[in-house]
Structure formats: structure tokens, C-alpha cells
Write a protein that holds these residues in place. Structure first.
Motif, PDB file in Angstrom:
ATOM      1  N   THR A 180     -23.621  42.477  33.851  1.00  0.00           N
ATOM      2  CA  THR A 180     -22.614  41.424  33.749  1.00  0.00           C
ATOM      3  C   THR A 180     -21.591  41.937  32.750  1.00  0.00           C
ATOM      4  O   THR A 180     -21.903  42.135  31.577  1.00  0.00           O
ATOM      5  N   LEU A 181     -20.358  42.154  33.180  1.00  0.00           N
ATOM      6  CA  LEU A 181     -19.418  42.949  32.393  1.00  0.00           C
ATOM      7  C   LEU A 181     -19.127  42.359  31.018  1.00  0.00           C
ATOM      8  O   LEU A 181     -18.982  43.093  30.038  1.00  0.00           O
ATOM      9  N   SER A 182     -19.021  41.035  30.922  1.00  0.00           N
ATOM     10  CA  SER A 182     -18.828  40.390  29.611  1.00  0.00           C
ATOM     11  C   SER A 182     -19.657  39.115  29.582  1.00  0.00           C
ATOM     12  O   SER A 182     -20.252  38.722  30.587  1.00  0.00           O
ATOM     13  N   HIS A 183     -19.676  38.463  28.411  1.00  0.00           N
ATOM     14  CA  HIS A 183     -20.397  37.190  28.313  1.00  0.00           C
ATOM     15  C   HIS A 183     -19.440  36.112  27.815  1.00  0.00           C
ATOM     16  O   HIS A 183     -18.432  35.853  28.459  1.00  0.00           O
ATOM     17  N   SER A 184     -19.718  35.506  26.677  1.00  0.00           N
ATOM     18  CA  SER A 184     -18.929  34.350  26.247  1.00  0.00           C
ATOM     19  C   SER A 184     -17.654  34.724  25.504  1.00  0.00           C
ATOM     20  O   SER A 184     -16.824  33.857  25.233  1.00  0.00           O
ATOM     21  N   LYS A 185     -17.502  35.997  25.167  1.00  0.00           N
ATOM     22  CA  LYS A 185     -16.289  36.490  24.525  1.00  0.00           C
ATOM     23  C   LYS A 185     -15.831  37.759  25.236  1.00  0.00           C
ATOM     24  O   LYS A 185     -16.644  38.522  25.764  1.00  0.00           O
ATOM     25  N   SER A 186     -14.522  37.982  25.228  1.00  0.00           N
ATOM     26  CA  SER A 186     -13.998  39.220  25.792  1.00  0.00           C
ATOM     27  C   SER A 186     -14.531  40.397  25.000  1.00  0.00           C
ATOM     28  O   SER A 186     -14.725  40.311  23.788  1.00  0.00           O
ATOM     29  N   ASN A 187     -14.765  41.507  25.697  1.00  0.00           N
ATOM     30  CA  ASN A 187     -15.316  42.689  25.023  1.00  0.00           C
ATOM     31  C   ASN A 187     -14.531  43.939  25.405  1.00  0.00           C
ATOM     32  O   ASN A 187     -13.425  43.840  25.949  1.00  0.00           O
ATOM     33  N   HIS A 188     -15.079  45.105  25.158  1.00  0.00           N
ATOM     34  CA  HIS A 188     -14.345  46.343  25.400  1.00  0.00           C
ATOM     35  C   HIS A 188     -14.297  46.718  26.880  1.00  0.00           C
ATOM     36  O   HIS A 188     -13.688  47.733  27.247  1.00  0.00           O
ATOM     37  N   ILE A 189     -14.903  45.868  27.727  1.00  0.00           N
ATOM     38  CA  ILE A 189     -14.924  46.109  29.170  1.00  0.00           C
ATOM     39  C   ILE A 189     -14.065  45.094  29.924  1.00  0.00           C
ATOM     40  O   ILE A 189     -13.285  45.454  30.802  1.00  0.00           O
ATOM     41  N   SER A 190     -14.197  43.823  29.565  1.00  0.00           N
ATOM     42  CA  SER A 190     -13.592  42.762  30.366  1.00  0.00           C
ATOM     43  C   SER A 190     -13.332  41.508  29.547  1.00  0.00           C
ATOM     44  O   SER A 190     -14.068  41.201  28.599  1.00  0.00           O
ATOM     45  N   ASP A 191     -12.311  40.770  29.950  1.00  0.00           N
ATOM     46  CA  ASP A 191     -12.100  39.436  29.406  1.00  0.00           C
ATOM     47  C   ASP A 191     -13.180  38.498  29.941  1.00  0.00           C
ATOM     48  O   ASP A 191     -13.733  38.708  31.023  1.00  0.00           O
ATOM     49  N   SER A 192     -13.451  37.449  29.174  1.00  0.00           N
ATOM     50  CA  SER A 192     -14.476  36.470  29.531  1.00  0.00           C
ATOM     51  C   SER A 192     -13.846  35.167  29.992  1.00  0.00           C
ATOM     52  O   SER A 192     -12.812  34.735  29.459  1.00  0.00           O
ATOM     53  N   SER A 193     -14.489  34.511  30.936  1.00  0.00           N
ATOM     54  CA  SER A 193     -14.008  33.217  31.425  1.00  0.00           C
ATOM     55  C   SER A 193     -14.079  32.142  30.353  1.00  0.00           C
ATOM     56  O   SER A 193     -13.355  31.149  30.416  1.00  0.00           O
ATOM     57  N   TYR A 194     -14.956  32.314  29.383  1.00  0.00           N
ATOM     58  CA  TYR A 194     -15.115  31.328  28.307  1.00  0.00           C
ATOM     59  C   TYR A 194     -14.130  31.538  27.152  1.00  0.00           C
ATOM     60  O   TYR A 194     -14.000  30.680  26.294  1.00  0.00           O
ATOM     61  N   ASP A 195     -13.492  32.684  27.101  1.00  0.00           N
ATOM     62  CA  ASP A 195     -12.689  33.063  25.941  1.00  0.00           C
ATOM     63  C   ASP A 195     -11.219  32.717  26.173  1.00  0.00           C
ATOM     64  O   ASP A 195     -10.604  33.249  27.108  1.00  0.00           O
ATOM     65  N   PRO A 196     -10.625  31.850  25.344  1.00  0.00           N
ATOM     66  CA  PRO A 196      -9.192  31.548  25.512  1.00  0.00           C
ATOM     67  C   PRO A 196      -8.315  32.761  25.237  1.00  0.00           C
ATOM     68  O   PRO A 196      -7.186  32.834  25.718  1.00  0.00           O
ATOM     69  N   LEU A 197      -8.835  33.730  24.486  1.00  0.00           N
ATOM     70  CA  LEU A 197      -8.100  34.965  24.241  1.00  0.00           C
ATOM     71  C   LEU A 197      -8.387  35.949  25.374  1.00  0.00           C
ATOM     72  O   LEU A 197      -9.539  36.226  25.674  1.00  0.00           O
ATOM     73  N   ARG A 198      -7.368  36.437  26.001  1.00  0.00           N
ATOM     74  CA  ARG A 198      -7.521  37.380  27.109  1.00  0.00           C
ATOM     75  C   ARG A 198      -6.758  38.662  26.764  1.00  0.00           C
ATOM     76  O   ARG A 198      -5.701  38.955  27.336  1.00  0.00           O
ATOM     77  N   PRO A 199      -7.278  39.442  25.807  1.00  0.00           N
ATOM     78  CA  PRO A 199      -6.520  40.590  25.305  1.00  0.00           C
ATOM     79  C   PRO A 199      -6.224  41.653  26.347  1.00  0.00           C
ATOM     80  O   PRO A 199      -5.245  42.391  26.217  1.00  0.00           O
ATOM     81  N   SER A 200      -7.042  41.744  27.383  1.00  0.00           N
ATOM     82  CA  SER A 200      -6.879  42.823  28.364  1.00  0.00           C
ATOM     83  C   SER A 200      -6.238  42.362  29.657  1.00  0.00           C
ATOM     84  O   SER A 200      -6.006  43.182  30.560  1.00  0.00           O
ATOM     85  N   LYS A 201      -5.984  41.069  29.768  1.00  0.00           N
ATOM     86  CA  LYS A 201      -5.435  40.523  31.025  1.00  0.00           C
ATOM     87  C   LYS A 201      -6.314  40.916  32.213  1.00  0.00           C
ATOM     88  O   LYS A 201      -5.835  41.234  33.293  1.00  0.00           O
TER      89      LYS A 201
END
Length: 399
Positions: free
Chosen positions: A165-186
Motif C-alpha cells: 500500500t503505497l502510503s497510509h494516513s500521511k503523504s510519504n516519499h512515494i505517494s500522497d495520502s487520501s487522508y492528508d490535506p497536504l498533497r506535496p507531490s500532487k
């Protein structure tokens, strides 16, 4: 070319199998549960045992999974979730925890080799089913342990992990998360895009649960094999809840040949449960502020108990789960739905009628009551996911 071949094969399979769609089974849910492989895409046993160890090779008082209940429910291939909290992306320790949780799955097998076996392939699952063993394939929930290194992908593949699962509750170095209002990687990071390609080449399934909508569509554009959503549900029933998949995503999943495995959590299934949870979360946060209380303190535990006593949680039901399955079948087709209960991962929010791993026959009886054929039920129970997994294996063997 390979991507088009996958789609063509999926369409041919749908056409061939639809001929028997209205054939009723003379068997009961319990009988069908014993007859066919039941594969559940997401069960959080390892992290449950990390926090509160118990011997799941025997009956346990807590949790949603143990061997006797799995046997009673006909469960044959529960994907053990190697769950990594999102906070470890920044603090460190993701890889170490992942290895520790994999060790714990291996320990289950080592303590009861007459009951359990590690499964790393479709062939393993089928062979272990014939041997009367419960397969324990593994999926990693949150790609944080990859730590930006492709060699770690191989490390975890070699240790038996077969989806990430590429990410979880926060965006990480792979993918933005659906739960995270911050989407640094678009969507996906550049590393994440490369990782998708390498996962295809290695035979590691891509799990699109948890990731943002933008990330989902980017995965769809890149992947050469079908993907899974290991524990997601239909957004139609929970408007605005991005963690679930909307109809356009389900249609794209169909084009890809992938499978969505329905999450049982009440807040994934029922808008009433979702609204209750959102209100509770807001009230809990305000109570903590007003009382300068920290999580897991006695005052917060008492708040939760009092809240639930005075305003009971509106549990979803088995019928609600069946509605999600019906909807996916209507939008994407019978080839694209499976089971991803999230047992041991959604706390006490499980629907009535589906409270633990002994309850799969209830689901099957519900499917029978709604007119699903035995052939279609087999696809939902495991056939669809095994098909996708086999395609991933075949693609990797050719690259």
C-alpha cells in the motif's frame, strides 16, 4: 501490448463467466466457505500482536482473528498486514518495524506448522488449501519502509511481501495520502513513479488503498499489470470520503483489470456511521483541549465510554456490505470485487453479522440471497484476486 492483452483476457473471462450468472447454488454459505478458497486482502494481526501479544494459533479472547475462528469461517488465505504507522516516515524506524512484524508472522507459522504456512505465490495458496493449511501471505501497509531505496523493495519481496500500500494516513516519499490535506507531490513522487515500474517488474502487487485520487490515476497510467485496492469500499455510499473509490475510479479499475476488496469498517460502509465518527472526533478533540488531556489518559478513556453509552455507535450491517459489493458489480463487473475486511484494523466498528473471521459464511449466505451464483461467489471469495496476482507473477517472469 501487454496491458492491452490483460484487458482483452479480462473481458473474455467476463463474457465466458456471465453465462452461468443466474445459476443458483444448492449449497449453504458454510458449505461454500469450506469448498472454495477464501482470500481476505487485509487483516491486521501482526500489529495487533505487536501491541498486545496473544497466541493466535489457539483461541484468543480478544481481536478478530485466531485459528479456531478462521477454521470456523473457512478462511484460507488472510493477507497479514505489515502495518507501519505514518509517523515513522519522519522519526525513522519503518524498515526495522516492518522486519519485526514479518518475523512475527513467521513465528506464527513456526509455532504451528500443522496449521499455518507462509504463502508467496498463487501456487502456494492453492497447494496449502489442498493440504488443509491456512496460508499467510503478506502485504505491507504503507511504503515507508522502502526508505527511498529500490534495494529495500527487493529485500521485502525476498522476505515474502507481495503487495505494498503505497502510503497510509500521511503523504510519504512515494505517494500522497487520501487522508492528508497536504498533497506535496500532487500524486506520486518521482521515486514513486519509478517504484511502480519496478514493482511490476518484480511481481509485487500495487495496492491503491489509502492513496490520493491523483496518485491513483497516475498509478493507472504507469502500471502494466492490474492493481488491487486491498481494503477499500465504494464512495457512492460515503460522499466526500476520499479513502473510498468513486465510480470513475471503479471504471478505470475495470479497464486495468484490477480488484477492489471491500473494507468492512462501519465508517467505510455507512454514511450514518461516518457522520457519527466525524462528530465524535470533533467532540473528542474539543474535550481534550478543554481538559488539557492527552490521548489514552484515563479521562479520555472515560470520555469515550460515556460518549458511546449516551450516544450508541450506529453500526453498519451485513446488508450494507452487500450493497457495496452489488454496486461494484454494477459499475465494474463481477470480475473486479473481493474481500478486504480490515479485521483487527478497524477496532470495534465492524458491522453486525460480520464481527470476526468466523463470519464469512454469513457474507456468502447474503450473496446467495441476493442471487449470486456459486461461480460468481468463488470469484468474490478469492478468484478475482488470485487472477490478478497470477498476472503479476507472469509479467514479472517475462521481465
Amino acid at each position: 501490448m501487454f496491458k492491452h492483452t490483460i484487458i482483452a483476457l479480462a473481458i473474455a473471462s467476463i463474457t465466458a463467466c456471465s453465462q452461468d450468472a443466474n445459476v443458483e447454488s444448492p449449497l449453504t454459505g458454510k458449505e461454500l466457505a469450506k469448498k472454495y478458497i477464501i482470500l481476505d486482502g487485509h487483516i491486521d494481526v501482526p500489529y495487533r500482536l505487536e501491541n498486545n501479544w496473544s497466541d493466535v494459533t489457539k483461541a484468543t479472547e480478544g481481536g478478530d482473528f485466531d485459528y479456531p475462528r478462521a477454521v470456523a469461517g473457512g478462511l484460507n488465505a488472510p493477507f497479514m498486514s505489515i502495518y507501519i504507522p505514518a509517523a515513522l516516515e519522519l522519526s525513522g524506524g519503518s524498515k526495522e518495524l516492518a522486519d519485526k512484524l514479518i518475523d512475527s508472522v513467521e513465528d506464527i507459522v513456526n509455532r504451528a506448522p500443522d496449521k499455518f504456512a507462509i504463502a508467496t505465490s498463487v501456487a502456494d495458496v492453492k497447494a496449502q488449501f489442498e493440504q488443509g493449511l491456512i496460508s499467510l501471505p503478506m502485504g505491507m501497509e504503507n511504503g515507508s519502509p522502502i526508505e527511498g531505496k529500490m534495494e529495500n523493495l527487493k529485500h521485502f519481496y525476498d522476505r515474502g511481501v507481495r503487495y505494498i500500500t503505497l502510503s497510509h494516513s500521511k503523504s510519504n516519499h512515494i505517494s500522497d495520502s487520501s487522508y492528508d490535506p497536504l498533497r506535496p507531490s500532487k500524486g506520486l513522487t518521482d521515486f514513486g513513479k519509478d517504484l511502480v515500474v519496478e514493482m511490476n517488474n518484480m511481481g509485487m502487487l500495487i495496492d491503491v488503498s489509502h492513496i490520493s485520487d491523483d496518485a491513483f490515476y497516475q498509478v493507472m497510467d504507469i502500471t502494466n499489470v492490474p492493481v488491487i485496492a486491498s481494503h477499500s469500499s465504494a464512495r457512492k455510499f460515503t460522499p466526500g470520503f476520499e479513502r473510498n473509490m468513486d465510480d470513475e475510479m471503479l471504471k478505470r479499475l475495470k479497464e486495468n483489470g484490477g480488484v477492489i476488496q471491500i473494507n468492512y469498517g462501519s465508517t467505510f460502509i455507512s454514511q450514518e456511521s461516518r457522520a457519527y465518527y466525524d462528530q465524535y472526533s470533533a467532540d473528542e478533540k474539543q474535550f481534550a483541549i478543554d481538559n488539557a488531556a492527552v490521548p489514552d489518559s484515563e479521562i479520555m478513556k472515560e470520555f469515550k465510554k460515556s460518549y458511546r453509552d449516551t450516544r450508541p455507535f450506529p453500526f453498519a450491517t451485513l446488508e450494507d456490505v452487500l450493497d457495496h459489493i452489488d454496486h461494484v458489480v454494477e459499475v465494474a463487473g463481477i470480475e473486479h470485487v473481493g474481500i478486504g475486511s480490515d479485521y483487527d484494523g478497524v477496532g470495534d466498528s465492524l458491522p453486525t453479522g460480520l464481527k470476526d473471521v468466523a463470519s464469512y459464511p454469513n457474507l456468502i449466505d447474503g450473496l446467495l440471497a441476493r442471487g449470486y451464483s456459486e461461480q460468481d461467489i468463488e470469484k468474490i471469495l478469492s478468484g478475482n484476486v488470485l487472477r490478478v496476482w497470477q498476472i503479476a507473477e507472469d509479467y514479472a517472469s517475462s521481465h
